[in-house]
Design an enzyme around this catalytic site. Structure first.
Site, PDB file in Angstrom:
ATOM      1  N   HIS A 130      -7.654   1.091   0.560  1.00 23.66           N
ATOM      2  CA  HIS A 130      -6.975   2.229   1.190  1.00 23.66           C
ATOM      3  C   HIS A 130      -5.505   1.900   1.477  1.00 23.66           C
ATOM      4  O   HIS A 130      -4.605   2.661   1.103  1.00 23.66           O
ATOM      5  CB  HIS A 130      -7.709   2.598   2.489  1.00 23.66           C
ATOM      6  CG  HIS A 130      -7.105   3.733   3.235  1.00 23.66           C
ATOM      7  ND1 HIS A 130      -7.544   5.028   3.099  1.00 23.66           N
ATOM      8  CD2 HIS A 130      -6.097   3.776   4.142  1.00 23.66           C
ATOM      9  CE1 HIS A 130      -6.833   5.819   3.890  1.00 23.66           C
ATOM     10  NE2 HIS A 130      -5.942   5.077   4.535  1.00 23.66           N
ATOM     11  N   GLU A 131      -5.262   0.774   2.141  1.00 26.87           N
ATOM     12  CA  GLU A 131      -3.881   0.444   2.525  1.00 26.87           C
ATOM     13  C   GLU A 131      -3.010   0.133   1.313  1.00 26.87           C
ATOM     14  O   GLU A 131      -1.851   0.545   1.258  1.00 26.87           O
ATOM     15  CB  GLU A 131      -3.851  -0.691   3.549  1.00 26.87           C
ATOM     16  CG  GLU A 131      -4.532  -0.367   4.870  1.00 26.87           C
ATOM     17  CD  GLU A 131      -4.072   0.924   5.546  1.00 26.87           C
ATOM     18  OE1 GLU A 131      -2.938   1.389   5.299  1.00 26.87           O
ATOM     19  OE2 GLU A 131      -4.852   1.493   6.335  1.00 26.87           O
ATOM     20  N   HIS A 134      -1.786   3.296  -0.198  1.00 32.66           N
ATOM     21  CA  HIS A 134      -0.577   3.854   0.415  1.00 32.66           C
ATOM     22  C   HIS A 134       0.681   3.211  -0.162  1.00 32.66           C
ATOM     23  O   HIS A 134       1.673   3.890  -0.413  1.00 32.66           O
ATOM     24  CB  HIS A 134      -0.597   3.661   1.928  1.00 32.66           C
ATOM     25  CG  HIS A 134      -1.509   4.590   2.655  1.00 32.66           C
ATOM     26  ND1 HIS A 134      -1.595   5.938   2.388  1.00 32.66           N
ATOM     27  CD2 HIS A 134      -2.378   4.353   3.678  1.00 32.66           C
ATOM     28  CE1 HIS A 134      -2.477   6.500   3.212  1.00 32.66           C
ATOM     29  NE2 HIS A 134      -2.971   5.555   4.001  1.00 32.66           N
ATOM     30  N   HIS A 140      -3.021  10.383   2.436  1.00 36.16           N
ATOM     31  CA  HIS A 140      -4.421  10.622   2.765  1.00 36.16           C
ATOM     32  C   HIS A 140      -4.959  11.772   1.923  1.00 36.16           C
ATOM     33  O   HIS A 140      -4.261  12.743   1.649  1.00 36.16           O
ATOM     34  CB  HIS A 140      -4.597  10.919   4.253  1.00 36.16           C
ATOM     35  CG  HIS A 140      -4.469   9.694   5.093  1.00 36.16           C
ATOM     36  ND1 HIS A 140      -3.858   9.683   6.319  1.00 36.16           N
ATOM     37  CD2 HIS A 140      -4.878   8.423   4.872  1.00 36.16           C
ATOM     38  CE1 HIS A 140      -3.894   8.462   6.815  1.00 36.16           C
ATOM     39  NE2 HIS A 140      -4.510   7.679   5.954  1.00 36.16           N
ATOM     40  N   CYS A 141      -6.212  11.638   1.512  1.00 36.54           N
ATOM     41  CA  CYS A 141      -6.871  12.597   0.627  1.00 36.54           C
ATOM     42  C   CYS A 141      -7.869  13.433   1.433  1.00 36.54           C
ATOM     43  O   CYS A 141      -8.526  12.912   2.342  1.00 36.54           O
ATOM     44  CB  CYS A 141      -7.588  11.824  -0.483  1.00 36.54           C
ATOM     45  SG  CYS A 141      -8.451  12.859  -1.681  1.00 36.54           S
ATOM     46  N   CYS A 165     -10.759   9.025  -5.791  1.00 39.25           N
ATOM     47  CA  CYS A 165     -11.244  10.233  -6.465  1.00 39.25           C
ATOM     48  C   CYS A 165     -10.378  10.458  -7.709  1.00 39.25           C
ATOM     49  O   CYS A 165      -9.337   9.805  -7.887  1.00 39.25           O
ATOM     50  CB  CYS A 165     -11.169  11.435  -5.523  1.00 39.25           C
ATOM     51  SG  CYS A 165      -9.489  11.963  -5.125  1.00 39.25           S
ATOM     52  N   CYS A 168      -6.608  11.268  -6.977  1.00 38.46           N
ATOM     53  CA  CYS A 168      -5.812  10.109  -6.550  1.00 38.46           C
ATOM     54  C   CYS A 168      -5.594   9.131  -7.711  1.00 38.46           C
ATOM     55  O   CYS A 168      -4.509   8.570  -7.854  1.00 38.46           O
ATOM     56  CB  CYS A 168      -6.474   9.412  -5.364  1.00 38.46           C
ATOM     57  SG  CYS A 168      -6.356  10.363  -3.818  1.00 38.46           S
TER      58      CYS A 168
END
EC number: 3.4.-.-
Length: 173
Positions: A130-131, A134, A140-141, A165, A168
């Site tokens: 996640h990080e 970024h 954010h999704c 996903c 993204c």
């Protein structure tokens, strides 16, 4: 892409291994583990009994050897007015951080049949992915299953998947 994991403090080998595995799996990148670093001077806020997440990002950016660098610590992090954060990154930046401190709760509330160790490993992988996402420019999704979904509690971390996903994925290709 090359991602350098910067352990801060005494980080168990399993955390480094899971973080590396998650990054390789999702981003198909080279991952190295940097020498362990001490907690940054001035990061501790005695009034909150927590550490400023920004200081760890600066450390990762300064000492990391990768195109992207992620500090991993077991200290309790906060950012601005938030009570705590699992991690923090600047959009399209070079550095990021995750904390395992609040990922270590023993249960996922019955969401799965996994052991506490497996649940913790999943959370570490998801937060690192996640990080770093970024730092690659992903925001954010809205897809609750996407790893880039905002997760203010471990429950949301547990529900989402480790992968990006389709939307993204297309943004970073």
């Amino acid at each position: 892409m090359h991602v350098d994991i910067v352990p801060v403090g005494d980080l168990p080998a399993v955390v480094k291994r899971e973080a590396s595995s998650g990054l390789r799996s999702v981003y198909d990148c080279e991952v190295t583990i940097h020498d362990s670093q001490p907690v940054p001077d001035g990061a501790y806020d005695s009034g909150r009994d927590q550490y400023r997440a920004e200081e760890f990002i600066e450390l990762a950016s300064r000492v990391g050897n990768g195109e992207k660098n992620i500090a991993i610590t077991d200290t309790d992090l906060y950012y601005r007015r938030r009570n705590y954060v699992f991690g923090l990154a600047y959009l399209s930046g070079k550095g990021s951080v995750i904390s395992t401190h609040r990922l270590q709760t023993s249960s996922d509330g019955g969401f799965s049949e996994k052991s506490a160790g497996d649940i913790f490993a999943d959370r570490v992988r998801k937060e690192v992915v996640h990080e770093v996402g970024h730092t690659l420019g992903l925001e954010h999704c809205d897809n609750s299953r996407c790893v880039m979904n905002f997760s203010p509690t471990v429950r949301e971390v547990d529900v989402k998947e480790e992968n990006l996903c389709g939307s993204c994925q297309r943004q970073i290709l």
